[in-house]
Design a protein around this motif. Structure first.
Motif, PDB file in Angstrom:
ATOM      1  N   TYR A  14       0.835  -1.204   0.000  1.00  0.00           N
ATOM      2  CA  TYR A  14       0.000   0.000   0.000  1.00  0.00           C
ATOM      3  C   TYR A  14       0.872   1.256   0.000  1.00  0.00           C
ATOM      4  O   TYR A  14       1.950   1.284   0.576  1.00  0.00           O
ATOM      5  CB  TYR A  14      -0.900   0.024   1.235  1.00  0.00           C
ATOM      6  CG  TYR A  14      -1.945  -1.066   1.258  1.00  0.00           C
ATOM      7  CD1 TYR A  14      -2.881  -1.203   0.243  1.00  0.00           C
ATOM      8  CD2 TYR A  14      -1.997  -1.955   2.317  1.00  0.00           C
ATOM      9  CE1 TYR A  14      -3.848  -2.194   0.282  1.00  0.00           C
ATOM     10  CE2 TYR A  14      -2.961  -2.955   2.368  1.00  0.00           C
ATOM     11  CZ  TYR A  14      -3.875  -3.068   1.342  1.00  0.00           C
ATOM     12  OH  TYR A  14      -4.827  -4.052   1.380  1.00  0.00           O
ATOM     13  N   LYS A  18      -3.259   7.816   1.356  1.00  0.00           N
ATOM     14  CA  LYS A  18      -4.723   7.840   1.518  1.00  0.00           C
ATOM     15  C   LYS A  18      -5.088   7.392   2.922  1.00  0.00           C
ATOM     16  O   LYS A  18      -4.840   6.244   3.302  1.00  0.00           O
ATOM     17  CB  LYS A  18      -5.399   6.927   0.495  1.00  0.00           C
ATOM     18  CG  LYS A  18      -5.566   7.579  -0.844  1.00  0.00           C
ATOM     19  CD  LYS A  18      -6.704   6.937  -1.600  1.00  0.00           C
ATOM     20  CE  LYS A  18      -6.833   7.676  -2.900  1.00  0.00           C
ATOM     21  NZ  LYS A  18      -8.152   7.882  -3.314  1.00  0.00           N
ATOM     22  N   PHE A  19      -5.692   8.295   3.657  1.00  0.00           N
ATOM     23  CA  PHE A  19      -6.085   7.990   5.030  1.00  0.00           C
ATOM     24  C   PHE A  19      -7.106   9.015   5.490  1.00  0.00           C
ATOM     25  O   PHE A  19      -7.235  10.093   4.904  1.00  0.00           O
ATOM     26  CB  PHE A  19      -4.864   7.994   5.966  1.00  0.00           C
ATOM     27  CG  PHE A  19      -4.115   9.296   5.952  1.00  0.00           C
ATOM     28  CD1 PHE A  19      -4.430  10.314   6.838  1.00  0.00           C
ATOM     29  CD2 PHE A  19      -3.098   9.505   5.033  1.00  0.00           C
ATOM     30  CE1 PHE A  19      -3.752  11.525   6.818  1.00  0.00           C
ATOM     31  CE2 PHE A  19      -2.401  10.717   5.014  1.00  0.00           C
ATOM     32  CZ  PHE A  19      -2.728  11.719   5.899  1.00  0.00           C
ATOM     33  N   ARG A  20      -7.830   8.661   6.542  1.00  0.00           N
ATOM     34  CA  ARG A  20      -8.754   9.576   7.210  1.00  0.00           C
ATOM     35  C   ARG A  20      -8.548   9.436   8.699  1.00  0.00           C
ATOM     36  O   ARG A  20      -8.125   8.384   9.188  1.00  0.00           O
ATOM     37  CB  ARG A  20     -10.214   9.239   6.889  1.00  0.00           C
ATOM     38  CG  ARG A  20     -10.607   9.468   5.475  1.00  0.00           C
ATOM     39  CD  ARG A  20     -12.087   9.280   5.267  1.00  0.00           C
ATOM     40  NE  ARG A  20     -12.469   7.892   5.526  1.00  0.00           N
ATOM     41  CZ  ARG A  20     -13.602   7.352   5.151  1.00  0.00           C
ATOM     42  NH1 ARG A  20     -14.502   8.062   4.506  1.00  0.00           N
ATOM     43  NH2 ARG A  20     -13.884   6.095   5.421  1.00  0.00           N
ATOM     44  N   ILE A 106      -7.579   6.020  12.984  1.00  0.00           N
ATOM     45  CA  ILE A 106      -6.939   6.270  11.696  1.00  0.00           C
ATOM     46  C   ILE A 106      -7.407   5.175  10.740  1.00  0.00           C
ATOM     47  O   ILE A 106      -7.225   3.991  11.016  1.00  0.00           O
ATOM     48  CB  ILE A 106      -5.406   6.240  11.799  1.00  0.00           C
ATOM     49  CG1 ILE A 106      -4.911   7.318  12.760  1.00  0.00           C
ATOM     50  CG2 ILE A 106      -4.757   6.401  10.426  1.00  0.00           C
ATOM     51  CD1 ILE A 106      -3.430   7.223  13.095  1.00  0.00           C
ATOM     52  N   GLU A 107      -8.028   5.595   9.640  1.00  0.00           N
ATOM     53  CA  GLU A 107      -8.443   4.660   8.602  1.00  0.00           C
ATOM     54  C   GLU A 107      -7.457   4.776   7.449  1.00  0.00           C
ATOM     55  O   GLU A 107      -7.321   5.834   6.831  1.00  0.00           O
ATOM     56  CB  GLU A 107      -9.860   4.980   8.114  1.00  0.00           C
ATOM     57  CG  GLU A 107     -10.911   4.786   9.171  1.00  0.00           C
ATOM     58  CD  GLU A 107     -12.301   5.178   8.716  1.00  0.00           C
ATOM     59  OE1 GLU A 107     -13.255   4.844   9.443  1.00  0.00           O
ATOM     60  OE2 GLU A 107     -12.444   5.822   7.653  1.00  0.00           O
ATOM     61  N   PHE A 108      -6.752   3.697   7.185  1.00  0.00           N
ATOM     62  CA  PHE A 108      -5.730   3.641   6.146  1.00  0.00           C
ATOM     63  C   PHE A 108      -6.342   2.959   4.926  1.00  0.00           C
ATOM     64  O   PHE A 108      -6.934   1.886   5.058  1.00  0.00           O
ATOM     65  CB  PHE A 108      -4.527   2.861   6.690  1.00  0.00           C
ATOM     66  CG  PHE A 108      -3.416   2.663   5.722  1.00  0.00           C
ATOM     67  CD1 PHE A 108      -2.693   3.740   5.249  1.00  0.00           C
ATOM     68  CD2 PHE A 108      -3.075   1.391   5.290  1.00  0.00           C
ATOM     69  CE1 PHE A 108      -1.653   3.554   4.353  1.00  0.00           C
ATOM     70  CE2 PHE A 108      -2.041   1.198   4.402  1.00  0.00           C
ATOM     71  CZ  PHE A 108      -1.327   2.281   3.928  1.00  0.00           C
ATOM     72  N   ILE A 115     -11.105   1.006   2.669  1.00  0.00           N
ATOM     73  CA  ILE A 115     -10.400   0.921   3.952  1.00  0.00           C
ATOM     74  C   ILE A 115      -9.665  -0.414   4.023  1.00  0.00           C
ATOM     75  O   ILE A 115     -10.278  -1.476   3.909  1.00  0.00           O
ATOM     76  CB  ILE A 115     -11.376   1.080   5.129  1.00  0.00           C
ATOM     77  CG1 ILE A 115     -12.019   2.472   5.088  1.00  0.00           C
ATOM     78  CG2 ILE A 115     -10.657   0.855   6.449  1.00  0.00           C
ATOM     79  CD1 ILE A 115     -13.125   2.673   6.101  1.00  0.00           C
ATOM     80  N   VAL A 118      -7.384  -0.308   9.996  1.00  0.00           N
ATOM     81  CA  VAL A 118      -7.852   0.715  10.933  1.00  0.00           C
ATOM     82  C   VAL A 118      -7.061   0.565  12.224  1.00  0.00           C
ATOM     83  O   VAL A 118      -6.874  -0.547  12.723  1.00  0.00           O
ATOM     84  CB  VAL A 118      -9.371   0.577  11.223  1.00  0.00           C
ATOM     85  CG1 VAL A 118      -9.807   1.518  12.335  1.00  0.00           C
ATOM     86  CG2 VAL A 118     -10.173   0.829   9.953  1.00  0.00           C
TER      87      VAL A 118
END
Length: 166
Positions: A14, A18-20, A106-108, A115, A118
């Motif tokens: 990965y 990109k994450f949230r 943290i969502e990776f 997703i 997490v």
């Protein structure tokens, strides 16, 4: 060797862009950078009494490094509001000993925005807050605000499994 159990066609690991991030059940806008999740265990040295030449090591206290969050400066007050729960120029009465700790998620995600992993960070609190970076009239950089979160640990959410890629 297979690196992915569901997407066996995938060879590349990965990417880290990109994450949230969310706390208090809501996503936080504009996070552009999250420092690494790192834990370490203190080695304890000891030796047996009948062999003074050999020093052995055993695991001691475990600690979790602080996590730094960065985002571009906007009018959103989430960072500042949380930082003020620990220390405020408005006086001691505005500090919240009850509410200054939050769990953070943290969502990776993979490149498609699914997703992939997490991580949950526990009992986070703000130990540093930077409202404005150094300002420079000759610069074209984005103004970044940041906060440093102390935490009591983190864990991967194992209920989140590898997404099926199409």
């Amino acid at each position: 060797m297979v690196q992915f159990t569901i997407n066996t066609h995938r060879f590349d690991p990965y990417k880290a862009f990109k994450f949230r991030l969310k706390w208090e059940g809501r996503y936080v806008a504009g996070i552009s950078k999250v420092s690494a999740l790192k834990t370490s265990t203190e080695p304890i040295k000891f030796r047996e009494g009948n062999d003074p030449k050999i020093q052995r090591l055993m695991p001691g206290h475990q600690s979790y490094e602080a996590v730094t969050l960065e985002r571009g400066v906007t009018h959103d007050t989430e960072f500042e509001d949380w930082a003020k729960l620990v220390y405020s120029t408005d006086g001691d009465s505005s500090i919240s000993l009850k509410n200054f700790r939050h769990d953070v998620t943290i969502e990776f995600m993979n490149e498609a925005g699914q997703i992939a992993k997490v991580y949950n960070l526990f009992d986070c609190w703000v130990s540093e807050y930077t409202a404005l970076p150094e300002l420079d009239a000759n610069s074209t950089n984005v103004a970044i605000e940041s906060m440093v979160l102390q935490n009591t640990g983190w864990a991967r959410d194992l209920s989140v499994t590898e997404p099926t890629e199409t």
